[in-house]
Design an enzyme around this catalytic site. Structure first.
Site, PDB file in Angstrom:
ATOM      1  CG  HIS A 194      -2.093   1.073   0.692  1.00 23.20           C
ATOM      2  ND1 HIS A 194      -3.239   0.512   0.407  1.00 23.20           N
ATOM      3  CD2 HIS A 194      -1.810   2.407   1.513  1.00 23.20           C
ATOM      4  CE1 HIS A 194      -4.237   2.093   1.169  1.00 23.20           C
ATOM      5  NE2 HIS A 194      -3.339   2.594   1.452  1.00 23.20           N
ATOM      6  CG  ASP A 236      -2.612   6.136   0.376  1.00 23.63           C
ATOM      7  OD1 ASP A 236      -3.288   6.455  -0.054  1.00 23.63           O
ATOM      8  OD2 ASP A 236      -2.434   5.748   1.905  1.00 23.63           O
ATOM      9  CD  GLU A 275      -6.752   3.506   1.826  1.00 19.85           C
ATOM     10  OE1 GLU A 275      -6.486   3.360   2.983  1.00 19.85           O
ATOM     11  OE2 GLU A 275      -5.860   4.434   0.734  1.00 19.85           O
ATOM     12  CG  HIS A 330     -10.539   4.622   3.758  1.00 27.64           C
ATOM     13  ND1 HIS A 330     -10.676   6.116   4.180  1.00 27.64           N
ATOM     14  CD2 HIS A 330      -8.953   4.629   3.544  1.00 27.64           C
ATOM     15  CE1 HIS A 330      -9.583   6.587   4.318  1.00 27.64           C
ATOM     16  NE2 HIS A 330      -8.243   5.757   3.963  1.00 27.64           N
ATOM     17  CG  HIS A 352      -8.623   1.236   6.632  1.00 25.92           C
ATOM     18  ND1 HIS A 352      -8.392   2.361   6.893  1.00 25.92           N
ATOM     19  CD2 HIS A 352      -7.990   1.762   5.155  1.00 25.92           C
ATOM     20  CE1 HIS A 352      -7.983   3.132   6.553  1.00 25.92           C
ATOM     21  NE2 HIS A 352      -7.172   2.498   5.697  1.00 25.92           N
ATOM     22  CG  HIS A 411      -2.639  -0.417   4.838  1.00 23.41           C
ATOM     23  ND1 HIS A 411      -3.575  -0.592   3.961  1.00 23.41           N
ATOM     24  CD2 HIS A 411      -3.289   1.037   5.168  1.00 23.41           C
ATOM     25  CE1 HIS A 411      -4.597   0.147   3.910  1.00 23.41           C
ATOM     26  NE2 HIS A 411      -3.984   1.699   4.671  1.00 23.41           N
ATOM     27  CG  ASP A 460      -1.026   4.355   4.414  1.00 25.52           C
ATOM     28  OD1 ASP A 460      -1.666   4.295   3.584  1.00 25.52           O
ATOM     29  OD2 ASP A 460      -1.468   4.421   6.105  1.00 25.52           O
TER      30      ASP A 460
END
Length: 395
Positions: A20, A22, A123, A150, A191, A212, A320
């Site tokens: 993961h 971003d 995500e 999420h 999540h 993650h 992350d």
């Protein structure tokens, strides 16, 4: 040979598959996808955790790029398509370093070429807007996992950080999982609420991932994975990819964050408010109460525990990066993975163990999901179920 040297030698053969990152969202937020303004071929350490030189320095061989969009986006499907387009632009701009990857075979081909296999993960189930047709569309565009939620619930699944509403997975939620299995899209349980984790494991015929997440027994945060869920991964064949976010891995950081958020609310601000007035309040709190700092050892503690609960064949890494404001000492950006491997070597992890952690487990899990999909596609047609037909009528 030092532990650092041994770590780098291992990464040359079995590089990191990171679950993961971003970067696409950071590029959206910082420069509205102006990739010249954030050219990742050059050092972007002033702005980002991620660029190609640091990916190379960190021994990254495959990256799941998150195509995350906010849950309150007015058009989450369109925003997700923009995120996918960003990843595609990155691949076009940097073909010598980044290789598109849709399968485990593609990952291995990239490793053989010395390029970084680039996969995508959506995500949050809000990205499909309650549509299995949209889910199939995302798969067709290259998305190879979807996190079911999420930070907020979706209509068909409960999040770890929202008030329970769906009761874990609804009937439609279970159909989403089954359709993901049929496609070969990995079910990502980062999540989601622990109840949703258990429901998804019951519903899935393919290995699941946590792209993650860390261990709840080590750090009591709802984003982390309880031991009873980790213990189910061997039977499922899936994997949990440890994350580095301090407020998920260090209990003192969890407690500090709760106090900081309460301080913001006491002053009339939402805890995520970043206006000048809100940040003044937050900085004053941080001056009085210094932020606890996680370290490489903190993350290694999670991996030690996760290994005991799930076994070495069911672990991976999902940093992350560019999705968190703070990182542990020694893991400041994507160049830091050798530091984690060196710490694990010092704790007695073998090179064979680390090869599974960095590369082999992630490739095996995607390959297994593809194998399940081939079997299901031979016996099951695409689902045309809707949330109304499965949940509304049932209610």
């Amino acid at each position: 040979m030092t532990s650092q040297e041994a770590a780098r030698e291992l990464l040359a053969e079995f590089p990191v598959v990171d679950g993961h990152n971003d970067l696409p969202w950071a590029l959206r937020e910082q420069v509205r996808y102006d990739l010249d303004a954030r050219d990742i071929a050059a050092d972007q350490s002033a702005h980002l955790h991620t660029d190609i030189p640091r990916l190379r320095a960190g021994g990254v061989g495959a990256q799941y790029w998150s195509v995350y969009v906010r849950t309150d986006s007015p058009d989450p499907v369109a925003a997700t398509l923009e995120q996918i387009d960003c990843v595609r632009q990155l691949l076009t701009r940097h073909p010598e370093d980044l290789r598109p990857a849709l399968s485990a075979a593609d990952m291995e081909a990239a490793r053989g070429e010395g390029r970084i296999a680039s996969l995508m993960g959506a995500e949050g189930g809000h990205s499909i807007a309650n549509s299995l047709g949209t889910l199939r569309g995302l798969y067709g565009l290259g998305v190879r996992y979807m996190t079911l939620t999420h930070n907020d619930n979706v209509d068909w699944a409960d999040s770890a950080t929202d008030e329970p509403k769906a009761g874990a997975l609804t009937a439609f939620g279970r159909e989403v999982v089954r359709e993901m299995n049929r496609l070969g899209m990995l079910v990502d349980l980062s999540h989601v609420a622990a109840t949703t984790m258990r429901d998804a494991l019951d519903a899935s015929s393919a290995p699941v991932i946590f792209s993650h997440s860390s261990a709840r027994a080590v750090c009591d945060h709802p984003r982390n994975v309880p031991d009873d869920v980790l213990e189910r991964l061997p039977a499922n064949g899936g994997m949990a990819m440890v994350t580095f976010v301090p407020k998920f891995v260090l209990q003192a950081a969890v407690d500090w964050t709760a106090e900081a958020d309460e301080n913001m609310r006491a002053h009339g601000f939402h805890h995520l408010d970043t206006t000048a007035e809100a940040m003044k309040v937050h900085r004053a709190f941080e001056e009085r109460h210094p932020r606890p700092v996680a370290t490489v050892s903190t993350v290694a503690d999670h991996l030690d525990h996760m290994r005991e609960a799930a076994g070495i064949d069911h672990l991976g890494i999902g940093g992350d990066y560019d999705g968190t404001a703070f990182t542990p000492d020694g893991l400041a950006d994507v160049s830091g993975y050798p530091n984690l491997l060196a710490e694990l070597l010092d704790r007695g992890w073998s090179k064979a163990d680390l090869a599974k952690l960095t590369w082999k487990n992630a490739v095996r899990v995607l390959d297994a999901a593809e194998d399940v999909a081939r079997g299901l596609q031979a016996t099951r047609s695409p689902s045309n179920a809707t949330i109304e037909s499965l949940d509304v009528s049932a209610g």
